[in-house]
Design a protein around this motif. Structure first.
Motif, PDB file in Angstrom:
ATOM      1  N   LEU A  58      64.998 -60.767 -35.119  1.00  0.00           N
ATOM      2  CA  LEU A  58      64.426 -60.996 -36.448  1.00  0.00           C
ATOM      3  C   LEU A  58      63.194 -60.526 -36.554  1.00  0.00           C
ATOM      4  O   LEU A  58      62.225 -61.379 -36.384  1.00  0.00           O
ATOM      5  N   PRO A  59      62.713 -59.437 -36.957  1.00  0.00           N
ATOM      6  CA  PRO A  59      61.414 -58.928 -36.817  1.00  0.00           C
ATOM      7  C   PRO A  59      60.556 -59.819 -37.912  1.00  0.00           C
ATOM      8  O   PRO A  59      60.904 -60.293 -39.050  1.00  0.00           O
ATOM      9  N   GLY A  60      59.278 -60.257 -37.283  1.00  0.00           N
ATOM     10  CA  GLY A  60      58.475 -60.975 -38.133  1.00  0.00           C
ATOM     11  C   GLY A  60      58.692 -62.626 -38.138  1.00  0.00           C
ATOM     12  O   GLY A  60      58.046 -63.462 -38.892  1.00  0.00           O
ATOM     13  N   ASP A  75      74.955 -68.413 -34.836  1.00  0.00           N
ATOM     14  CA  ASP A  75      76.213 -67.612 -34.098  1.00  0.00           C
ATOM     15  C   ASP A  75      75.947 -66.246 -34.143  1.00  0.00           C
ATOM     16  O   ASP A  75      75.802 -65.787 -35.272  1.00  0.00           O
ATOM     17  N   VAL A  76      75.714 -65.708 -32.969  1.00  0.00           N
ATOM     18  CA  VAL A  76      75.479 -64.287 -32.805  1.00  0.00           C
ATOM     19  C   VAL A  76      76.325 -63.239 -33.269  1.00  0.00           C
ATOM     20  O   VAL A  76      76.040 -62.308 -33.626  1.00  0.00           O
ATOM     21  N   ASN A  77      77.574 -63.797 -33.302  1.00  0.00           N
ATOM     22  CA  ASN A  77      78.758 -63.039 -33.843  1.00  0.00           C
ATOM     23  C   ASN A  77      78.608 -62.738 -35.379  1.00  0.00           C
ATOM     24  O   ASN A  77      79.055 -61.559 -36.016  1.00  0.00           O
ATOM     25  N   GLY A  78      77.693 -63.596 -36.040  1.00  0.00           N
ATOM     26  CA  GLY A  78      77.528 -63.370 -37.398  1.00  0.00           C
ATOM     27  C   GLY A  78      76.346 -62.415 -37.782  1.00  0.00           C
ATOM     28  O   GLY A  78      75.402 -62.412 -36.874  1.00  0.00           O
ATOM     29  N   VAL A  79      76.255 -61.746 -38.855  1.00  0.00           N
ATOM     30  CA  VAL A  79      75.106 -61.037 -39.088  1.00  0.00           C
ATOM     31  C   VAL A  79      74.205 -61.556 -39.813  1.00  0.00           C
ATOM     32  O   VAL A  79      74.306 -62.325 -41.309  1.00  0.00           O
ATOM     33  N   LEU A  80      72.775 -61.786 -39.512  1.00  0.00           N
ATOM     34  CA  LEU A  80      71.791 -62.376 -40.292  1.00  0.00           C
ATOM     35  C   LEU A  80      71.018 -61.322 -41.072  1.00  0.00           C
ATOM     36  O   LEU A  80      70.759 -60.234 -40.841  1.00  0.00           O
ATOM     37  N   GLN A 102      69.250 -54.701 -33.857  1.00  0.00           N
ATOM     38  CA  GLN A 102      69.741 -54.422 -32.437  1.00  0.00           C
ATOM     39  C   GLN A 102      68.800 -53.707 -31.907  1.00  0.00           C
ATOM     40  O   GLN A 102      68.444 -52.392 -32.213  1.00  0.00           O
ATOM     41  N   VAL A 103      67.905 -53.883 -30.731  1.00  0.00           N
ATOM     42  CA  VAL A 103      67.083 -53.549 -29.905  1.00  0.00           C
ATOM     43  C   VAL A 103      67.761 -52.583 -29.269  1.00  0.00           C
ATOM     44  O   VAL A 103      68.653 -52.536 -28.305  1.00  0.00           O
ATOM     45  N   CYS A 104      67.615 -50.950 -29.386  1.00  0.00           N
ATOM     46  CA  CYS A 104      67.882 -49.993 -28.715  1.00  0.00           C
ATOM     47  C   CYS A 104      67.032 -49.222 -27.877  1.00  0.00           C
ATOM     48  O   CYS A 104      65.864 -49.360 -27.890  1.00  0.00           O
ATOM     49  N   TRP A 122      62.471 -64.942 -32.874  1.00  0.00           N
ATOM     50  CA  TRP A 122      63.929 -65.321 -33.149  1.00  0.00           C
ATOM     51  C   TRP A 122      64.870 -64.326 -32.556  1.00  0.00           C
ATOM     52  O   TRP A 122      64.828 -63.035 -33.217  1.00  0.00           O
ATOM     53  N   HIS A 123      65.597 -64.377 -31.429  1.00  0.00           N
ATOM     54  CA  HIS A 123      66.428 -63.422 -31.029  1.00  0.00           C
ATOM     55  C   HIS A 123      67.739 -63.942 -30.407  1.00  0.00           C
ATOM     56  O   HIS A 123      67.904 -65.134 -30.354  1.00  0.00           O
ATOM     57  N   SER A 124      68.509 -62.955 -29.925  1.00  0.00           N
ATOM     58  CA  SER A 124      69.749 -63.492 -29.480  1.00  0.00           C
ATOM     59  C   SER A 124      70.451 -62.485 -28.605  1.00  0.00           C
ATOM     60  O   SER A 124      69.918 -61.380 -28.595  1.00  0.00           O
ATOM     61  N   GLY A 125      71.366 -62.674 -27.661  1.00  0.00           N
ATOM     62  CA  GLY A 125      72.033 -61.809 -26.800  1.00  0.00           C
ATOM     63  C   GLY A 125      73.501 -61.579 -27.186  1.00  0.00           C
ATOM     64  O   GLY A 125      74.417 -62.093 -27.186  1.00  0.00           O
TER      65      GLY A 125
END
Length: 264
Positions: free
Chosen positions: A142-144, A156-161, A166-168, A182-185
């Motif tokens: 979540l930038p910033g 829950d990482v399966n939900g969209v905030l 997504q870092v590519c 804030w980040h997630s795998g």
């Protein structure tokens, strides 16, 4: 510097040449050959597992950036390898196929002032597989979110905030981020295996996660800079809290205008 300060992360393309990526992937193969088969792996103290990985401790294309973001009184804080094989059914594994939204840090968490946690350490992520498209087990951010009071609507990482990214990246790219971002795998629903290798750096007065003291094998023939990054500067414990400049060879890489502070 300004982009990192604003967003809390950077993606650096093409940092490692293809030959180095190939050697690192061969090292990963050797490590995994000694592990039980799994859909996912989180292997800590990775620098101890293979000399090819240990060479990244003071990777010359990345280290000056870390020094100038975090300061020169730093050490290696953590190194861990994460593997996420295709997992379309979101099967749970002992080593966690995916990790929900969080900030890195201890338990209890780092103190907050006005709802904001400071940046205590910075992680580098070496991308070793093709993560050029989303939904391949990419890291979500979540930038910033490191700069403001923030509590996600859900973890829950399966939900969209709202605002998530997504870092590519491609093999050889490097992703750098602050621990308080804030980040997630994310789950891996693709046909690609995610391979990412994280090395984190912190102030030298913090206790590292990987070990109490670095092993003699890691210290063998280490340069002064690598010795500092492995937490060896002086026999006097007080010097870890208030070191003299002569004890910190990393100062030679520092271009900031001040003595310390994050991203001057």
């Amino acid at each position: 510097m300004a982009e990192f300060r604003e967003k809390g992360y950077l993606v650096l393309p093409g940092v490692l040449p293809a030959e180095k990526v190939a050697r690192l992937n061969a090292a990963v193969d050797e490590i995994l050959a000694g592990e039980p088969d799994s859909l996912a792996y989180n292997i800590y103290n990775s620098v101890e597992r293979h000399p090819e990985i240990a060479e990244l401790i003071d990777e010359p294309t990345v280290l000056p950036l870390i020094v100038n973001l975090l300061g020169y009184n730093i050490q290696l804080h953590i190194s861990h390898l994460t593997i996420r094989k295709p997992n379309p059914n979101n099967e749970k594994t002992a080593s966690h196929s995916f990790i929900n939204w969080h900030q890195d840090g201890p338990h209890p968490q780092f103190p907050r002032i006005g709802g904001v946690t400071s940046t205590y350490y910075i992680k580098t992520c070496y991308i070793l597989s093709d993560m050029s498209q989303p939904n391949r087990g990419n890291t979500k951010v979540l930038p910033g979110s490191h700069n403001k009071p923030f509590q996600p609507q859900h973890t829950d990482v399966n939900g969209v905030l709202e605002g998530e990214v997504q870092v590519c990246g491609r093999p050889g790219d490097v992703f750098v981020f602050a621990q308080n971002l804030w980040h997630s795998g994310a789950p891996n629903h693709s046909e690609f295996t995610r391979r990412q290798l994280f090395l984190g750096y912190s102030p030298i007065w913090m206790r590292p996660i990987d070990y109490r003291t670095a092993s003699q094998r890691l210290l063998l023939d280490a340069t002064p800079i690598r010795r500092q990054l492995l937490g060896v500067i002086d026999e006097n414990p007080f010097k870890y809290y208030v070191p003299g400049d002569a004890l910190l060879p990393l100062k030679s890489l520092y271009f900031g205008g001040g003595e310390h502070s994050v991203y001057e």
